[in-house]
Design a protein around this motif. Structure first.
Motif, PDB file in Angstrom:
ATOM      1  N   ARG A  90       0.801  -1.117  -0.076  1.00 47.55           N
ATOM      2  CA  ARG A  90      -0.023  -0.051   0.078  1.00 47.55           C
ATOM      3  C   ARG A  90       0.889   1.396   0.203  1.00 47.55           C
ATOM      4  O   ARG A  90       0.541   2.229  -0.753  1.00 47.55           O
ATOM      5  N   ILE A  91       1.880   1.287   0.887  1.00 45.68           N
ATOM      6  CA  ILE A  91       2.725   2.685   0.884  1.00 45.68           C
ATOM      7  C   ILE A  91       3.437   2.721  -0.186  1.00 45.68           C
ATOM      8  O   ILE A  91       3.784   3.956  -0.663  1.00 45.68           O
ATOM      9  N   THR A  92       3.997   1.716  -0.975  1.00 41.29           N
ATOM     10  CA  THR A  92       4.654   2.066  -2.191  1.00 41.29           C
ATOM     11  C   THR A  92       3.796   1.994  -3.356  1.00 41.29           C
ATOM     12  O   THR A  92       4.304   1.903  -4.520  1.00 41.29           O
ATOM     13  N   ARG A  93       2.481   1.695  -2.984  1.00 46.46           N
ATOM     14  CA  ARG A  93       1.613   1.849  -4.114  1.00 46.46           C
ATOM     15  C   ARG A  93       1.675   0.675  -5.154  1.00 46.46           C
ATOM     16  O   ARG A  93       1.156   0.510  -6.290  1.00 46.46           O
ATOM     17  N   MET A  94       2.280  -0.584  -4.716  1.00 43.73           N
ATOM     18  CA  MET A  94       2.430  -1.710  -5.516  1.00 43.73           C
ATOM     19  C   MET A  94       1.145  -2.340  -5.636  1.00 43.73           C
ATOM     20  O   MET A  94       0.903  -3.055  -6.670  1.00 43.73           O
TER      21      MET A  94
ATOM     22  N   GLY B 288       6.923   6.415  -1.545  1.00 43.46           N
ATOM     23  CA  GLY B 288       7.446   4.920  -1.066  1.00 43.46           C
ATOM     24  C   GLY B 288       8.017   5.051   0.345  1.00 43.46           C
ATOM     25  O   GLY B 288       7.954   3.975   0.908  1.00 43.46           O
ATOM     26  N   GLY B 307       1.097   7.138   1.245  1.00 45.63           N
ATOM     27  CA  GLY B 307       1.718   6.589   0.342  1.00 45.63           C
ATOM     28  C   GLY B 307       2.098   6.941  -0.814  1.00 45.63           C
ATOM     29  O   GLY B 307       1.425   7.983  -1.365  1.00 45.63           O
ATOM     30  N   GLY B 308       2.885   6.409  -1.868  1.00 51.18           N
ATOM     31  CA  GLY B 308       3.190   6.731  -3.223  1.00 51.18           C
ATOM     32  C   GLY B 308       3.940   6.080  -3.914  1.00 51.18           C
ATOM     33  O   GLY B 308       4.648   4.998  -2.981  1.00 51.18           O
ATOM     34  N   TYR B 309       4.377   5.926  -5.143  1.00 46.93           N
ATOM     35  CA  TYR B 309       5.367   5.046  -5.747  1.00 46.93           C
ATOM     36  C   TYR B 309       6.843   5.694  -5.547  1.00 46.93           C
ATOM     37  O   TYR B 309       7.068   6.747  -5.155  1.00 46.93           O
ATOM     38  N   PRO B 310       7.395   4.562  -5.343  1.00 52.65           N
ATOM     39  CA  PRO B 310       9.023   4.589  -5.118  1.00 52.65           C
ATOM     40  C   PRO B 310       9.614   5.234  -6.250  1.00 52.65           C
ATOM     41  O   PRO B 310       9.065   5.499  -7.175  1.00 52.65           O
TER      42      PRO B 310
END
Lengths: 115, 401
Positions: A90-94, B288, B307-310
């Motif tokens: 969730r945190i990395t939007r994966m 991320g 959250g957000g993309y790395p």
């Protein structure tokens, strides 16, 4: 390290990483073995993370590496996310990058609908 | 005399010869001298033991039957001692002492010679021992080289870690009406964590924290590159729009384009923010990186970010700038995932809950949070080393003067 739980006949392939922790210590092996599956023609992959309680940034990197290898030839989805694994996704939007399903049956059903 | 025996003459290897029979001792010593060895005689086990120790002798030729300390007991005592090298023990026995030989082998004797002793069998055995000693020396030399190489590598790594740490801000930095408190704990020599803060314009501060995926040299190189690149100047160019309005996501987009490679797997997570002190607003892009915590007076504590993309993981993803209120006398706490993932002996992670519980447990002083949290984590780990790098940054807004 990985175990093909189901399929492996070019249709839908359900893979168990067969580890409690997918981290820097084993992520490269995981990725290499997934690449071998893709190179053998497995383009519809379910990574079942039911038995995995922890993933780190290297594991995320490895999963994206598998996605890159697959390209637009097929699809890779994940299932069985729980606890810290789900939070990491969730945190990395994966969870936006990899379609996620409750369990391997739901994932396989969804993939076969799109076959 | 062969070249091999000549070599022995040069080295003059010491041999202790112990036998209660003076003639037998003299005979063995004479052969050894002829072969180029340096014999030292003892007429009993105790003297032999002392000579072995005092002279650091590697070869012992001993009689089985001696009054007092016999050959087997002498062997046991030698084997019980800690020496940095192996001691080769040759024993002289009678032709029909088979059971004694069995016991002697168990005690640690390497080989036997039968009485009456002849030159040929002693020469053959001593040469065999010599070959073993030479082999040990080759192995020892190899080990010395490995140890030296390891020390060189470790010293290089320490130098690199020092260079990297020098790029980090001091544990306490004050910029305008903001104080920054920080701590870094690397899991091994090199960390993949980097952070920094600087003034962008009057009333505007830029701040960031980065965690490069993986650890060690690989992660450290990228974090150093980022540390050099992320300056106030770059923030001004990329994190403020044409009207000077903060947009940290624009900077993150730039970094994503810059660092993404189709054939690479290196990436990092980042918390990138611009603080507008006049408007009490934090503009941030969470890429991320774990959510931060906003800590108010009286222990109010809220997570910051969803959250957000790395960064540099995927090419075509978008990054957003979020905004939250950041009033004076509040604290922003950023903790890398080394803290959240730190597990105790039972395998339970410290987690967001652990950080939040820590922050709200008592009325924490901003200046003490980094060190206290590091200690709390080490305690959680039960003394075990952290598996990931850990950085803690506290941004403290001070009341207007």
């Amino acid at each position: 390290m990985i175990k093909v739980k189901q399929g492996g006949d070019g249709q839908i392939c359900v893979v168990d990483p067969a580890t409690d922790r997918l981290t820097a210590a084993n992520a490269t092996t995981f990725k290499d073995e997934m690449w071998q599956l893709i190179d053998k023609g497995e383009y519809r992959l379910v990574v079942d993370l039911t038995g995995v309680s922890f993933v780190d940034s290297s594991a995320i990197g490895a999963l994206v590496g598998v996605l890159k290898r697959l390209g637009n030839r097929g699809e890779i989805v994940v299932c069985g996310l729980s606890g810290s694994v789900e939070k990491m996704f969730r945190i990395t939007r994966m969870d936006k990058v990899f379609p996620t399903y409750r369990d391997s049956a739901a994932a396989a059903a969804a993939l076969s609908e799109r076959l | 005399m062969s070249a091999f025996d000549h070599a022995l003459l040069q080295s003059g290897i010491k041999v202790v010869v112990v036998d209660d029979d003076r003639l037998q001792r003299a005979y063995i010593s004479a052969i050894l001298r002829k072969l180029g060895y340096e014999p030292h005689e003892a007429d009993n086990g105790d003297t032999a033991l002392r000579l072995m120790t005092d002279l650091n002798v590697q070869i012992l030729i001993c009689d089985l039957d001696m009054p007092g300390l016999d050959g087997i007991e002498l062997t046991r005592r030698i084997r019980a001692k800690q020496t940095g090298f192996y001691i080769h023990i040759l024993m002289v026995t009678g032709r029909n002492q088979r059971p004694e030989r069995e016991r002697a082998l168990e005690a640690g004797v390497d080989d036997f010679m039968a009485k009456p002793l002849d030159t040929v069998s002693l020469t053959a055995r001593i040469r065999s021992v010599r070959r073993l000693i030479e082999h040990e020396e080759i192995l020892a030399e190899r080990e010395r080289n490995l140890v030296a190489a390891k020390e060189r590598i470790e010293s290089d790594l320490r130098a690199a870690a020092d260079a990297q740490r020098r790029m980090l801000p001091d544990p306490l930095v004050q910029i305008g009406r903001c104080r920054f408190h920080s701590a870094l704990l690397a899991s091994n020599f090199l960390a993949g964590d980097m952070f920094g803060y600087f003034e962008l314009a009057p009333g505007f501060l830029g701040l960031y924290a980065i965690d490069v995926a993986g650890h060690g040299v690989h992660a450290s190189l990228m974090s150093v590159a980022l540390g050099h690149m992320l300056t106030a100047e770059l923030f001004r160019q990329r994190a403020l729009d044409a009207q000077g309005r903060p947009d940290p996501a624009a900077l993150v987009r730039f970094l994503n384009r810059h660092f993404w490679r189709s054939d690479g797997e290196e990436y990092f997570t980042m918390f990138c923010a611009v603080l507008d002190q006049g408007a009490d607003t934090l503009h941030f892009c969470q890429a991320g990186y774990p959510s931060g915590f906003m800590l108010g007076p009286g222990g109010a504590c809220h997570p910051v970010g969803r959250g957000g993309y790395p960064v540099a993981l995927m090419p075509d993803v978008d990054f957003e700038t979020d905004r939250i209120e950041f009033p004076s006398d509040h604290l922003l706490v950023l903790v890398s995932d080394g803290a959240l993932e730190a597990e105790d002996a039972a395998g339970r992670p410290f987690d967001d809950h652990g950080v939040q519980a820590f922050l709200t447990a008592t009325d924490r002083k901003a200046s003490e949070i980094p060190v206290q949290m590091r200690n709390a984590l080490l305690q959680w780990r039960g003394g075990a080393q952290l598996e990931d790098d850990l950085s803690i940054v506290v941004c403290e807004r001070m009341r207007a003067a």
